[in-house]
Write a protein that holds these residues in place. Structure first.
Motif, PDB file in Angstrom:
ATOM      1  N   THR A 184       4.184 -14.351 -11.163  1.00 49.11           N
ATOM      2  CA  THR A 184       4.510 -13.109 -11.860  1.00 49.11           C
ATOM      3  C   THR A 184       4.664 -11.956 -10.874  1.00 49.11           C
ATOM      4  N   MET A 185       4.100 -12.099  -9.672  1.00 51.00           N
ATOM      5  CA  MET A 185       4.291 -11.069  -8.656  1.00 51.00           C
ATOM      6  C   MET A 185       5.763 -10.941  -8.290  1.00 51.00           C
ATOM      7  N   PHE A 186       6.493 -12.058  -8.283  1.00 49.51           N
ATOM      8  CA  PHE A 186       7.932 -12.006  -8.016  1.00 49.51           C
ATOM      9  C   PHE A 186       8.656 -11.254  -9.142  1.00 49.51           C
ATOM     10  N   GLN A 187       8.222 -11.479 -10.386  1.00 50.46           N
ATOM     11  CA  GLN A 187       8.825 -10.762 -11.510  1.00 50.46           C
ATOM     12  C   GLN A 187       8.530  -9.269 -11.408  1.00 50.46           C
ATOM     13  N   LEU A 188       7.319  -8.933 -10.951  1.00 51.94           N
ATOM     14  CA  LEU A 188       6.961  -7.527 -10.783  1.00 51.94           C
ATOM     15  C   LEU A 188       7.852  -6.879  -9.729  1.00 51.94           C
ATOM     16  N   GLN A 189       8.134  -7.612  -8.667  1.00 52.40           N
ATOM     17  CA  GLN A 189       9.008  -7.086  -7.614  1.00 52.40           C
ATOM     18  C   GLN A 189      10.369  -6.701  -8.198  1.00 52.40           C
ATOM     19  N   GLU A 190      10.910  -7.561  -9.066  1.00 51.62           N
ATOM     20  CA  GLU A 190      12.196  -7.275  -9.700  1.00 51.62           C
ATOM     21  C   GLU A 190      12.088  -6.055 -10.616  1.00 51.62           C
ATOM     22  N   ALA A 191      11.015  -5.995 -11.419  1.00 51.93           N
ATOM     23  CA  ALA A 191      10.855  -4.900 -12.369  1.00 51.93           C
ATOM     24  C   ALA A 191      10.700  -3.561 -11.651  1.00 51.93           C
ATOM     25  N   LEU A 192       9.979  -3.550 -10.548  1.00 52.32           N
ATOM     26  CA  LEU A 192       9.803  -2.313  -9.790  1.00 52.32           C
ATOM     27  C   LEU A 192      11.128  -1.829  -9.212  1.00 52.32           C
ATOM     28  N   GLU A 193      11.937  -2.755  -8.725  1.00 48.15           N
ATOM     29  CA  GLU A 193      13.234  -2.350  -8.163  1.00 48.15           C
ATOM     30  C   GLU A 193      14.141  -1.768  -9.249  1.00 48.15           C
ATOM     31  N   ARG A 194      14.119  -2.387 -10.440  1.00 42.17           N
ATOM     32  CA  ARG A 194      14.945  -1.863 -11.523  1.00 42.17           C
ATOM     33  C   ARG A 194      14.509  -0.459 -11.925  1.00 42.17           C
ATOM     34  N   ARG A 195      13.212  -0.205 -11.935  1.00 43.42           N
ATOM     35  CA  ARG A 195      12.699   1.050 -12.459  1.00 43.42           C
ATOM     36  C   ARG A 195      12.620   2.164 -11.414  1.00 43.42           C
ATOM     37  N   THR A 196      12.416   1.805 -10.156  1.00 48.11           N
ATOM     38  CA  THR A 196      12.199   2.848  -9.144  1.00 48.11           C
ATOM     39  C   THR A 196      13.272   2.894  -8.080  1.00 48.11           C
ATOM     40  N   GLY A 197      14.108   1.830  -7.985  1.00 45.76           N
ATOM     41  CA  GLY A 197      15.095   1.771  -6.909  1.00 45.76           C
ATOM     42  C   GLY A 197      14.512   1.307  -5.594  1.00 45.76           C
ATOM     43  N   ILE A 198      13.218   1.068  -5.557  1.00 46.79           N
ATOM     44  CA  ILE A 198      12.536   0.607  -4.342  1.00 46.79           C
ATOM     45  C   ILE A 198      12.074  -0.824  -4.566  1.00 46.79           C
ATOM     46  N   ARG A 199      12.298  -1.697  -3.590  1.00 49.13           N
ATOM     47  CA  ARG A 199      11.886  -3.092  -3.695  1.00 49.13           C
ATOM     48  C   ARG A 199      10.825  -3.389  -2.632  1.00 49.13           C
ATOM     49  N   PRO A 200       9.542  -3.208  -2.964  1.00 50.66           N
ATOM     50  CA  PRO A 200       8.505  -3.555  -1.982  1.00 50.66           C
ATOM     51  C   PRO A 200       8.530  -5.050  -1.692  1.00 50.66           C
ATOM     52  N   SER A 201       8.106  -5.430  -0.513  1.00 53.32           N
ATOM     53  CA  SER A 201       8.001  -6.856  -0.210  1.00 53.32           C
ATOM     54  C   SER A 201       6.838  -7.443  -0.998  1.00 53.32           C
ATOM     55  N   VAL A 202       6.883  -8.751  -1.228  1.00 53.63           N
ATOM     56  CA  VAL A 202       5.793  -9.403  -1.954  1.00 53.63           C
ATOM     57  C   VAL A 202       4.494  -9.283  -1.177  1.00 53.63           C
ATOM     58  N   VAL A 203       4.577  -9.336   0.146  1.00 50.07           N
ATOM     59  CA  VAL A 203       3.361  -9.185   0.962  1.00 50.07           C
ATOM     60  C   VAL A 203       2.741  -7.805   0.718  1.00 50.07           C
ATOM     61  N   GLN A 204       3.583  -6.757   0.647  1.00 56.63           N
ATOM     62  CA  GLN A 204       3.059  -5.421   0.355  1.00 56.63           C
ATOM     63  C   GLN A 204       2.401  -5.378  -1.014  1.00 56.63           C
ATOM     64  N   LEU A 205       2.993  -6.046  -1.987  1.00 55.65           N
ATOM     65  CA  LEU A 205       2.424  -6.038  -3.331  1.00 55.65           C
ATOM     66  C   LEU A 205       1.096  -6.771  -3.380  1.00 55.65           C
ATOM     67  N   PHE A 206       0.950  -7.820  -2.591  1.00 55.44           N
ATOM     68  CA  PHE A 206      -0.324  -8.525  -2.534  1.00 55.44           C
ATOM     69  C   PHE A 206      -1.397  -7.664  -1.863  1.00 55.44           C
ATOM     70  N   ARG A 207      -0.977  -6.747  -0.992  1.00 53.03           N
ATOM     71  CA  ARG A 207      -1.944  -5.877  -0.314  1.00 53.03           C
ATOM     72  C   ARG A 207      -2.268  -4.632  -1.137  1.00 53.03           C
ATOM     73  N   HIS A 208      -1.365  -4.251  -2.039  1.00 56.82           N
ATOM     74  CA  HIS A 208      -1.571  -3.073  -2.885  1.00 56.82           C
ATOM     75  C   HIS A 208      -1.540  -3.563  -4.328  1.00 56.82           C
ATOM     76  N   THR A 209      -2.698  -3.781  -4.920  1.00 57.81           N
ATOM     77  CA  THR A 209      -2.782  -4.543  -6.170  1.00 57.81           C
ATOM     78  C   THR A 209      -3.187  -3.714  -7.375  1.00 57.81           C
ATOM     79  N   THR A 210      -3.127  -2.377  -7.299  1.00 57.53           N
ATOM     80  CA  THR A 210      -3.331  -1.548  -8.475  1.00 57.53           C
ATOM     81  C   THR A 210      -2.095  -0.687  -8.693  1.00 57.53           C
ATOM     82  N   VAL A 211      -1.983  -0.140  -9.889  1.00 59.42           N
ATOM     83  CA  VAL A 211      -0.838   0.726 -10.205  1.00 59.42           C
ATOM     84  C   VAL A 211      -0.794   1.919  -9.265  1.00 59.42           C
ATOM     85  N   SER A 212      -1.943   2.566  -9.056  1.00 53.24           N
ATOM     86  CA  SER A 212      -1.959   3.766  -8.217  1.00 53.24           C
ATOM     87  C   SER A 212      -1.585   3.440  -6.776  1.00 53.24           C
TER      88      SER A 212
END
Length: 629
Positions: A557-585
């Motif tokens: 689901t982290m891969f799905q989150l990566q897609e959703a974030l890019e659609r909503r913010t225009g920014i596509r964080p790497s999956v490694v970054q998302l694993f290191r930053h695991t809260t909304v804030s």
């Protein structure tokens, strides 16, 4: 009436040579000493160096009391050291017991106690978790260098144990499947017959997952090279594609859900990233028909797709279906030397086209469950169709149907055991754990969706916090066994006979309406991130400071989150970054910082994806990959 069994006799009976796996690996150390055996994390180990490394580990294990008939735990991150550790245990004549790093300490302690291990092998990053075990702990990384240590030949027999892999029992207690050298040799020789040649194999499975057996020993006994993906690479599909290109990977094995993610990543890169593959093997989950069709659309028929089936109790695999073009999904026919029976409740063969339970015979059938004679006797039973005294077959609990062309269709489970992200999960074990959570009186767990996910329906005597329930379960159960959704009910539905109506609960889980995704105002990065989380996790609201995984997220689901974030913010964080930053804030701050640094818009993000595609094409040309498949 159908033939009582189905077998593949195209090659000699697998395992008939009786050559143990470590001896086959040692032969390549003598004949091709400088050939690459293992790549991982920028490190390359040749066959002679790997064999010498394993020999040093084996010598230290012998000093610690390990030898024939003993068991040695292995706790190592995916690396060259992990491979040397497992081979070193086999070189010592012992059976290796792989421990899953992702498991909580309590689960690891339970496995160590149940397996009654003599010693353990670890690496620098994992040794600390074994500090309180009271076991002699051999550091595999410290044995990487040094003089070769001559060892007296340790002659193992076909009946000596080779490895002990644990699955979840119905009570939640660990249950170890003991596989002997003869069974491992049979499974490995069958793999050589089905997949000839010396592959470059991408290993994405942890050592504690039995598909690692196929990747490691099927490759190293054929003189091929194993590319061990590091955890951060497995979490990022684009990095996996880069790994395939960099090392010229020709073969890989993964669960269908991960392969789907890889195809998504390749599509984003313009179809690049897997040009060297000739075979993709999927196993561990049912193969969706849509994925078969998508595979051939992506590879234009130049890459074979193989659907493997087999429980740990049958030494990794028992049947396979090779696709060279799109076709209907099945689990195919038997691997060389296996016998497959479709039987009724009286263990009599059923006619073709009639569903029955699948039983597996042949030399790949494991010895049984370690220290559990009653559990072993319940499913490892006499094989009356083999024509030889003492032959056994394994009762899988899987319902299948044989088609007119002799292929097997998988229809589901006889009991309540399911596969979640490739891991076997006993629903009874999850339910038993839920009933021990304060405030929960009863619980029923079902698997629903594609890929399947767990939903827990609970009766509670007090208000239940689903996040707290999941956090409690995470301390005792494997990650795949923690339900992504906990749904309180006033009563559990019942059948006319008074039993829990699991079919009704299954329908509730599958038809539950999605939660509305909260709207965010323009420029509200926290709101956009929270909306992306709510969309992916199907939650009505998302706290800003709660860990993604504590809300039901997992690696896919982290891969799905990566897609959703890019659609909503225009920014596509790497999956490694998302694993290191695991809260909304944390993720909102990450996106703001990224946007401030390079000012990327949605258009810029697409341009970045194009640059990544160009980089992959350039790398492919350097390694001689040619045009994309």
């Amino acid at each position: 009436m159908a033939s009582p069994h189905q077998t593949d006799d195209r090659v000699r009976q697998p395992g008939s040579s009786g050559t143990p796996v470590p001896e086959l690996v040692a032969r390549f150390a003598r004949t091709h000493p400088d050939r690459a055996a293992v790549h991982s994390g920028g490190h390359r180990v040749g066959y002679r160096a790997l064999d010498a490394w394993a020999g040093r580990i084996a010598a230290r294990l012998a000093t610690a009391g390990a030898g024939r008939g003993t068991r040695v735990a292995v706790l190592a991150e995916p690396s060259t050291a992990m491979v040397a550790a497992a081979l070193g245990v086999l070189r010592a004549g012992a059976a290796y017991v792989p421990l899953d790093q992702a498991q909580p300490d309590g689960r690891i302690a339970a496995v160590l106690a149940d397996a009654r291990v003599t010693a353990a092998v670890a690496t620098g990053e994992t040794a600390a978790r074994l500090a309180g075990s009271g076991l002699p702990v051999i550091r595999a990384d410290e044995a990487a260098e040094g003089a070769e240590i001559p060892l007296p030949p340790i002659q193992v027999t076909a009946e000596d144990p080779a490895y002990l892999i644990y699955t979840s029992g119905s009570t939640g207690e660990p249950k170890g499947v003991l596989v002997e050298h003869g069974q491992l040799a049979a499974s490995t020789e069958a793999r050589h017959a089905v997949y000839p040649g010396a592959p470059v194999f991408l290993l994405v499975s942890p050592l504690a997952f039995d598909s690692s057996v196929a990747g490691l020993w099927g490759t190293l006994t054929a003189g091929g090279s194993v590319v061990v993906a590091r955890p951060d690479e497995v979490r990022d599909p684009e990095r996996l594609l880069e790994l395939i290109e960099r090392h010229g990977v020709t073969r890989m094995l993964c669960v269908p859900s991960l392969y789907r993610v890889l195809l998504d990543a390749a599509a984003r890169l313009g179809g690049c990233g897997a040009s060297t593959l000739d075979t993709v093997i999927v196993a561990g989950e049912p193969l969706p028909q849509a994925l078969v069709d998508r595979h051939f659309a992506a590879h234009a028929g130049t890459v074979a797709l193989v659907n493997e089936y087999g429980p740990t109790e049958a030494t990794v695999w028992a049947s396979y279906r090779r696709f060279d073009a799109p076709g209907p999904v099945s689990i195919g026919g038997p691997v060389p030397g296996a016998r497959l029976y479709v039987l009724d409740d009286r263990r009599q063969p059923v006619p073709d086209g009639t569903q029955g339970e699948l039983y597996i015979g042949g030399r790949g059938v494991a010895r049984g469950y370690f220290g559990r004679p009653d559990a072993t006797a319940a499913v490892f039973v006499e094989d009356p169709f083999a024509g030889s005294e003492g032959a056994r077959m394994y009762r899988t609990g899987d319902i299948v149907r044989r088609t007119a062309d002799g292929l097997l269709e998988f229809l589901g489970r006889r009991d309540h055991q399911v596969k979640i992200r490739g891991h076997r999960v006993e629903l009874g074990a999850v339910e038993a754990a839920l009933r021990t959570v304060p405030g929960i009186d009863d619980a029923v767990v079902v698997a629903a969706g594609d890929p399947p996910a767990l939903t827990a329906f609970v009766l509670a005597s007090a208000a239940v916090d689903p996040g707290a329930v999941r956090a409690e379960l995470a301390t005792r159960l494997p990650a795949a066994a923690v339900p992504g959704r906990v749904q309180p009910l006033e009563r559990l539905p019942q059948t006319v006979t008074g039993k829990i109506d699991r079919h009704a609960l299954q329908a509730m889980a599958e038809t539950a309406p999605g939660n509305p995704v909260p709207a965010a105002t323009a420029g509200d990065t926290v709101g956009e991130v929270a909306a992306a989380w709510a969309e992916v996790l199907e939650l009505p609201e998302v706290p800003a400071e709660v860990n993604f995984f504590d809300l039901g997220g997992h690696s896919l689901t982290m891969f799905q989150l990566q897609e959703a974030l890019e659609r909503r913010t225009g920014i596509r964080p790497s999956v490694v970054q998302l694993f290191r930053h695991t809260t909304v804030s944390e993720q909102a701050a990450l996106i703001r910082d990224t946007g401030a640094q390079d000012g990327r818009s949605r258009t810029d993000a697409r341009q970045a994806a194009a640059r990544r595609a160009n980089a992959v094409r350039a790398r492919r040309q350097r390694v001689g990959g040619g045009a994309g498949k």
